[in-house]
Structures are given as C-alpha cells and as structure tokens.
Motif scaffolding. Structure first.
Motif, short mmCIF file in Angstrom:
data_model
loop_
_atom_site.label_atom_id
_atom_site.label_comp_id
_atom_site.label_asym_id
_atom_site.label_seq_id
_atom_site.Cartn_x
_atom_site.Cartn_y
_atom_site.Cartn_z
N LEU A 274 0.81 -1.21 0.00
CA LEU A 274 0.00 0.00 0.00
C LEU A 274 0.85 1.27 0.00
CD1 LEU A 274 -2.14 -2.12 0.57
CD2 LEU A 274 -3.13 -0.60 2.28
N ASN A 275 2.14 1.11 -0.28
CA ASN A 275 3.05 2.25 -0.38
C ASN A 275 3.06 3.09 0.90
OD1 ASN A 275 3.61 1.49 -3.03
ND2 ASN A 275 2.04 2.83 -3.90
N LEU A 276 3.11 2.41 2.04
CA LEU A 276 3.17 3.08 3.33
C LEU A 276 4.51 2.79 3.98
CD1 LEU A 276 -0.38 2.09 4.66
CD2 LEU A 276 0.28 4.31 3.71
N SER A 277 5.03 3.76 4.68
CA SER A 277 6.28 3.54 5.39
C SER A 277 6.01 2.73 6.66
CB SER A 277 6.93 4.87 5.77
OG SER A 277 6.14 5.56 6.74
N GLU A 278 7.03 2.07 7.16
CA GLU A 278 6.87 1.32 8.40
C GLU A 278 6.46 2.24 9.55
OE1 GLU A 278 10.23 -1.07 9.29
OE2 GLU A 278 10.06 -2.31 7.47
N GLU A 279 6.97 3.45 9.53
CA GLU A 279 6.62 4.41 10.58
C GLU A 279 5.13 4.76 10.52
OE1 GLU A 279 7.82 8.94 12.09
OE2 GLU A 279 8.75 8.06 10.31
N MET A 280 4.60 4.94 9.33
CA MET A 280 3.18 5.26 9.18
C MET A 280 2.30 4.11 9.66
SD MET A 280 3.30 7.10 5.42
CE MET A 280 1.52 7.32 5.35
N VAL A 281 2.69 2.89 9.31
CA VAL A 281 1.91 1.72 9.72
C VAL A 281 1.98 1.56 11.24
CG1 VAL A 281 1.80 -0.79 9.62
CG2 VAL A 281 2.16 0.52 7.53
N THR A 282 3.16 1.70 11.80
CA THR A 282 3.32 1.55 13.24
C THR A 282 2.51 2.60 14.00
OG1 THR A 282 5.54 0.65 12.94
CG2 THR A 282 4.98 1.49 15.13
N LYS A 283 2.50 3.80 13.50
CA LYS A 283 1.83 4.90 14.19
C LYS A 283 0.32 4.87 14.02
CE LYS A 283 1.78 9.96 14.52
NZ LYS A 283 2.39 11.23 14.01
N ASN A 284 -0.16 4.47 12.83
CA ASN A 284 -1.58 4.62 12.51
C ASN A 284 -2.38 3.33 12.43
OD1 ASN A 284 -1.62 7.64 11.91
ND2 ASN A 284 -0.05 6.96 10.48
N LEU A 285 -1.71 2.19 12.31
CA LEU A 285 -2.45 0.95 12.12
C LEU A 285 -2.21 -0.09 13.21
CD1 LEU A 285 -2.06 0.35 8.27
CD2 LEU A 285 -3.78 1.71 9.48
N ILE A 286 -1.12 0.01 13.93
CA ILE A 286 -0.82 -0.99 14.96
C ILE A 286 -1.22 -0.44 16.33
CG2 ILE A 286 0.96 -2.40 16.04
CD1 ILE A 286 2.57 -2.29 13.49
N PHE A 287 -2.22 -1.08 16.94
CA PHE A 287 -2.72 -0.63 18.24
C PHE A 287 -2.46 -1.67 19.33
CE2 PHE A 287 -5.72 1.39 15.11
CZ PHE A 287 -5.11 2.64 15.16
N THR A 288 -1.56 -2.59 19.05
CA THR A 288 -1.14 -3.58 20.03
C THR A 288 0.37 -3.45 20.20
OG1 THR A 288 -0.74 -5.30 18.37
CG2 THR A 288 -2.99 -5.12 19.23
N ASP A 289 0.97 -4.40 20.89
CA ASP A 289 2.42 -4.38 21.04
C ASP A 289 3.11 -5.18 19.94
OD1 ASP A 289 1.59 -6.88 21.77
OD2 ASP A 289 2.56 -6.91 23.73
N ALA A 290 2.39 -5.42 18.84
CA ALA A 290 2.95 -6.20 17.73
C ALA A 290 4.05 -5.43 17.02
CB ALA A 290 1.84 -6.55 16.73
N LYS A 291 4.97 -6.18 16.42
CA LYS A 291 6.05 -5.61 15.63
C LYS A 291 5.61 -5.54 14.17
CE LYS A 291 8.57 -5.58 19.34
NZ LYS A 291 8.79 -4.30 20.07
N ILE A 292 6.33 -4.75 13.39
CA ILE A 292 5.96 -4.51 12.00
C ILE A 292 5.94 -5.80 11.17
CG2 ILE A 292 8.33 -4.03 11.28
CD1 ILE A 292 5.16 -2.25 9.97
N GLY A 293 6.77 -6.78 11.54
CA GLY A 293 6.83 -8.01 10.76
C GLY A 293 5.87 -9.09 11.20
N GLU A 294 5.01 -8.78 12.18
CA GLU A 294 4.09 -9.78 12.71
C GLU A 294 2.72 -9.69 12.04
OE1 GLU A 294 6.05 -9.96 17.21
OE2 GLU A 294 4.03 -9.15 16.91
N PRO A 295 1.92 -10.75 12.14
CA PRO A 295 0.56 -10.72 11.57
C PRO A 295 -0.32 -9.72 12.31
CG PRO A 295 1.29 -12.98 11.99
CD PRO A 295 2.28 -12.07 12.65
N ALA A 296 -1.36 -9.25 11.62
CA ALA A 296 -2.29 -8.28 12.19
C ALA A 296 -3.35 -9.01 13.02
CB ALA A 296 -2.95 -7.47 11.09
#
Length: 243
Positions: free
Chosen positions: A68-90
């Motif tokens: 989706l052409n998103l940076s890891e920082e954008m995903v971490t900040k806006n889509l991850i609401f748990t303690d999951a890491k960027i490489g883990e399943p949603a």
C-alpha cells in the motif's frame, strides 16, 4: 468509537449459511484492488473500527506497508494498536481467551472474508443495519437477520430505522425499506465510499498477489498482442511465394 463497539463483535461475518445466495439482493460495491488510495483508506477504517475484535492472521503489517506504499513508521503509528512488531501478523486487540469467556466464541478472522462471501456481500451487509430493540445488542441486519454483531460504524453512518410494509392477509409484515432517522458524521455518499474502501481492503487481504497479477497482466496482454503481430508478419513472409 466506544470500547464496547470494538469488543462486542461476533461471528456474524463468518457464518456462511445465513447470507443471501450468490448475487441475490446484493449491492454492487465497485471495489477495486488497483486503487492504492482506496486501499489505504480501507486499511485505516479496518484498524480503527474492526481490529479490536477481528484479526487478519494471514496478513503481516510489513506486507501491508509494502503493497500500500506506506512507510513502516506510518503503519506503526496509525495501524498498529497492540504491542505487535511490523513483521508480525495483524492480530485482534482482544485476547481470544477473553473473547471466548465473554461471547462463547472468539470473533472470526477476516483474512479470507471477501473471498468467501465477496466484497459486494460485505458492502451490502455494512449498509443494512437498523435499530431493533428486541435484539440483545439493539441492532439487526436485513441481509443477515438475527446478526449479533452491532453496527460498529453507526457514528459514521448514523442510525437507520426499519419501515414495515403493510401486512397482507395471512402474511407477516416485512421490512419495506430502511430510513436514516439520525444522520452520522458522514453523508450517505461519504459513508458508501468508506465501506467501499473497506470492502476493497478486505478483497486485497484475501488475495494480496492480485495487485501484482493485475499489473503484470496488462503487460502480458500487450506482449501477446505484439507477438501475434510478429507471427502474422512471419507467416506472411513465409507464405508469400506459396500458391
């Protein structure tokens, strides 16, 4: 969006035996996995309103970022609401054990929901909620009558009420149409666009490779057209002296 709205989701989207037959009574979502902006908006809606209870266990955050052409920082900040890491399943915010204790069954994973029922079903389902005081959570659904999932998008859509058609002799009254009795934060057109984006995102999640396949497919068709032209020229050259 209340905490209650995030956690009181059940298997409404996963029960395949209760929805309409293929294509019957469904609205066209016009979903597309080729529209990156739409998929980005759909991802935002999913993770803000659905990921509290529903997981995407076959989709990693890093894959979403890449596709989706998103940076890891954008995903971490806006889509991850748990303690999951960027490489883990949603995975869902709610713990499966807690969900089973509260609801008797954990809310379903939605990784393959669009493939199982189609984006049109999801789109129609999210437009079909109405207030029903007789239901435990106060909501019902015309596409999936008796659904125990509340309308978690009611703040966006507003509140719909059902208007009954006059009952004929010997028949029960039935719902004629749904009326928006209390507007939401979005206009009807904006809400339709929001759930279209969400349907597109779930379609993408069901088959991430479709994005690249469709992109490559255009070049394959062009190659075949070019090859056909070259083959025709070659055939003409070989057969020009044959009578």
């Amino acid at each position: 969006m209340t905490k209650f709205g995030l956690i009181v989701l059940t298997a409404a989207l996963a029960v395949g035996t209760a929805y309409a037959e293929e294509g019957e009574g469904l609205l066209a979502s016009n979903s597309s996995v080729g529209n990156i902006a739409s998929l980005q908006r759909g991802a935002q809606t999913f993770f803000n309103y659905c990921s509290g209870c529903h997981s995407l266990k076959y989709m990693r955050y890093s894959r979403i970022a890449e596709d989706l052409n998103l940076s890891e920082e954008m995903v971490t900040k806006n889509l991850i609401f748990t303690d999951a890491k960027i490489g883990e399943p949603a995975m869902a915010t709610i713990k499966a054990k807690d969900a089973e204790n509260w609801f008797g069954k954990a809310p379903p994973d939605l990784s393959l929901e669009a493939r199982a029922k189609s984006p049109d079903w999801i789109y129609t389902y999210l437009k079909s909620f109405y207030v029903d005081p007789s239901r435990p959570v106060g909501w019902n659904n015309t596409l999936f009558p008796g659904a125990s999932m509340p309308n978690v998008l009611w703040e966006l859509q507003g509140v719909q009420t059902a208007e009954l058609a006059p009952a004929k002799p010997g028949e029960d009254a039935h719902i004629e149409k749904l009326v928006l009795s209390k507007p939401g934060k979005l206009s009807p057109q904006q809400y339709d666009e929001t759930i279209r984006d969400l349907s597109s995102f779930l379609q993408y999640v069901g088959e991430p490779a479709a994005m690249k396949r469709e992109a490559v497919g255009v070049w394959v068709v062009l190659f075949l057209a070019f090859f056909t032209f070259i083959a025709w020229l070659l055939k003409t050259e070989y057969w020009k002296d044959v009578h």
